[in-house]
Design an enzyme around this catalytic site. Structure first.
Site, PDB file in Angstrom:
ATOM      1  N   ARG A 220     -23.849  20.775  -8.295  1.00 43.62           N
ATOM      2  CA  ARG A 220     -25.239  21.088  -7.604  1.00 43.62           C
ATOM      3  C   ARG A 220     -26.364  20.149  -7.319  1.00 43.62           C
ATOM      4  O   ARG A 220     -26.861  19.977  -6.498  1.00 43.62           O
ATOM      5  CB  ARG A 220     -25.682  22.537  -8.108  1.00 43.62           C
ATOM      6  CG  ARG A 220     -26.951  23.220  -7.353  1.00 43.62           C
ATOM      7  CD  ARG A 220     -27.030  24.648  -8.048  1.00 43.62           C
ATOM      8  NE  ARG A 220     -28.522  25.146  -7.429  1.00 43.62           N
ATOM      9  CZ  ARG A 220     -29.395  25.304  -7.923  1.00 43.62           C
ATOM     10  NH1 ARG A 220     -29.534  25.195  -9.311  1.00 43.62           N
ATOM     11  NH2 ARG A 220     -30.505  26.065  -7.442  1.00 43.62           N
TER      12      ARG A 220
ATOM     13  N   HIS B 265     -27.913  18.820  -3.958  1.00 41.08           N
ATOM     14  CA  HIS B 265     -29.461  18.622  -3.798  1.00 41.08           C
ATOM     15  C   HIS B 265     -29.931  17.346  -3.678  1.00 41.08           C
ATOM     16  O   HIS B 265     -30.962  17.177  -2.959  1.00 41.08           O
ATOM     17  CB  HIS B 265     -30.105  19.490  -4.992  1.00 41.08           C
ATOM     18  CG  HIS B 265     -29.934  21.034  -4.914  1.00 41.08           C
ATOM     19  ND1 HIS B 265     -30.892  21.796  -5.174  1.00 41.08           N
ATOM     20  CD2 HIS B 265     -28.774  21.772  -4.306  1.00 41.08           C
ATOM     21  CE1 HIS B 265     -30.461  23.174  -4.904  1.00 41.08           C
ATOM     22  NE2 HIS B 265     -29.167  23.188  -4.488  1.00 41.08           N
TER      23      HIS B 265
ATOM     24  N   ASN C  52     -35.021  23.652  -6.994  1.00 39.24           N
ATOM     25  CA  ASN C  52     -34.803  22.927  -8.285  1.00 39.24           C
ATOM     26  C   ASN C  52     -34.893  23.239  -9.657  1.00 39.24           C
ATOM     27  O   ASN C  52     -34.370  22.301 -10.610  1.00 39.24           O
ATOM     28  CB  ASN C  52     -34.848  21.248  -7.624  1.00 39.24           C
ATOM     29  CG  ASN C  52     -33.954  20.786  -6.822  1.00 39.24           C
ATOM     30  OD1 ASN C  52     -32.898  21.372  -6.658  1.00 39.24           O
ATOM     31  ND2 ASN C  52     -34.382  19.784  -5.872  1.00 39.24           N
TER      32      ASN C  52
ATOM     33  N   HIS D 101     -19.216  26.609  -4.435  1.00 42.48           N
ATOM     34  CA  HIS D 101     -19.878  27.832  -5.003  1.00 42.48           C
ATOM     35  C   HIS D 101     -18.622  28.645  -5.765  1.00 42.48           C
ATOM     36  O   HIS D 101     -19.077  29.823  -6.239  1.00 42.48           O
ATOM     37  CB  HIS D 101     -20.660  28.984  -3.868  1.00 42.48           C
ATOM     38  CG  HIS D 101     -21.708  28.677  -3.354  1.00 42.48           C
ATOM     39  ND1 HIS D 101     -22.279  29.083  -2.322  1.00 42.48           N
ATOM     40  CD2 HIS D 101     -22.433  27.696  -3.769  1.00 42.48           C
ATOM     41  CE1 HIS D 101     -23.525  28.587  -1.941  1.00 42.48           C
ATOM     42  NE2 HIS D 101     -23.678  27.630  -3.000  1.00 42.48           N
TER      43      HIS D 101
END
Length: 316
Positions: free
Chosen positions: A59, A63, A91, A188
């Site tokens: 992740r 990001h 975040n 995911h």
């Protein structure tokens, strides 16, 4: 002549040209040959103590790449009133920054001033996927670290509430296709989400439905019990799929059963193209792994940095 052509083809294969900078598979071959072993060890050591590390690293890399390119801007600490990306709303739940710090410390001891934090994060994300049972791939290297990090820019990240056209636009702005969107959403398969990311699907969804009608009713009831409107437990939430520490294709099978956690997951069924890919990945783990690896290489090529940081949390 033939040898020359073969050599040139090899050079082209080894290079991923990205916004004027080219990445290559053998970037550290002479300057830091053990870079991949050193990063993998840091990831393995952390995973042994905390099984949520792989999801966190994957992740973190997403990001990072979606804001200013893969330039490790997500790793920079805030300074006074100027809040950095890691303190932007999407975040605040990022964690496991210490894994990147550990890898950087070991690399600074082995080959000081050579390996960028952006490359460490790209390698760590790959290792996190592979060590969780997913595919592996050769990571092109040579990214540079950025000097700017603004919390306000985290608004550019795709949200879990996005519909398909918003998702497509977010990805295409970064040179990523609809096929990349479906493949990368498969990340995911790892991790956990707090209620805030999917709660809008469970209560007062719209004027006609309290619950999002695209949610499987028994799945919705289960989520509602975890995420009540009142008296919710502090860190309440749900795993992204039941095998949340294993990288597999369960995520796609769940979407076809209307058990995707986010609106943005379920939205992948809203168009024949994306729906066909969801079906393909649900039935073939091999097809998913191949597509995921290719899309990770493509996303990892969005570059924008200028320097090699000595400390991943502060600019030089």
């Amino acid at each position: 002549m033939a040898a020359m052509v073969a050599f040139l083809n090899l050079v082209i294969m080894l290079s991923v040209v990205t916004s004027g900078k080219s990445l290559s598979l053998n970037y550290y071959e002479k300057t830091c040959p053990k870079v991949e072993c050193i990063v993998a060890k840091a990831v393995k050591d952390a995973m042994a103590k905390d099984k949520t590390v792989p999801a966190a690293l994957l992740r973190m890399h997403f990001h990072d790449c979606f804001v200013r390119g893969c330039d490790a801007s997500v790793l920079l600490n805030s300074k006074g009133n100027s809040k950095a990306e890691k303190d932007g709303p999407p975040n605040v739940s990022l964690h496991a920054f210490y894994v990147i710090d550990a890898a950087k410390k070991a690399l600074e001891a082995a080959c000081p001033g050579v390996v960028s934090c952006a490359d460490i994060l790209a390698l760590a994300a790959r290792d996190a996927v592979f060590l969780s049972g997913g595919p592996t791939w050769d990571v092109p290297k040579g990214r540079k670290d950025g000097r700017t990090s603004k919390a306000s820019e985290t608004r550019q990240l795709p949200a879990p509430t996005f519909n398909l056209s918003q998702l497509r636009q977010s990805f295409s702005q970064r040179g990523l296709s609809g096929a990349d969107l479906v493949a990368l959403s498969g990340g995911h398969t790892l991790g956990f989400s707090h209620c805030s990311s999917f709660q809008s699907r469970l209560h007062n969804f719209n004027a006609t439905h309290d619950i999002d009608p695209s949610l499987n009713p028994s799945f919705a009831a289960k989520l509602k019990s975890i995420c009540p409107l009142k008296n919710q437990a502090k860190n309440a939430g749900a795993t992204m799929d039941p095998s949340s520490a294993t990288f597999d294709n369960t995520y796609y099978r769940l979407i076809l059963q209307h058990q995707g956690l986010f609106s943005s997951d379920q939205a992948l069924l809203d168009n024949p193209d994306t729906k066909n890919l969801v079906t393909k990945f649900a039935t073939s783990k091999k097809a998913f792994y191949q597509a995921f690896a290719n899309s990770m290489i493509k996303m990892g090529g969005i570059n924008g940095g200028q320097e090699v940081r000595k400390d991943c949390r502060v600019v030089n």
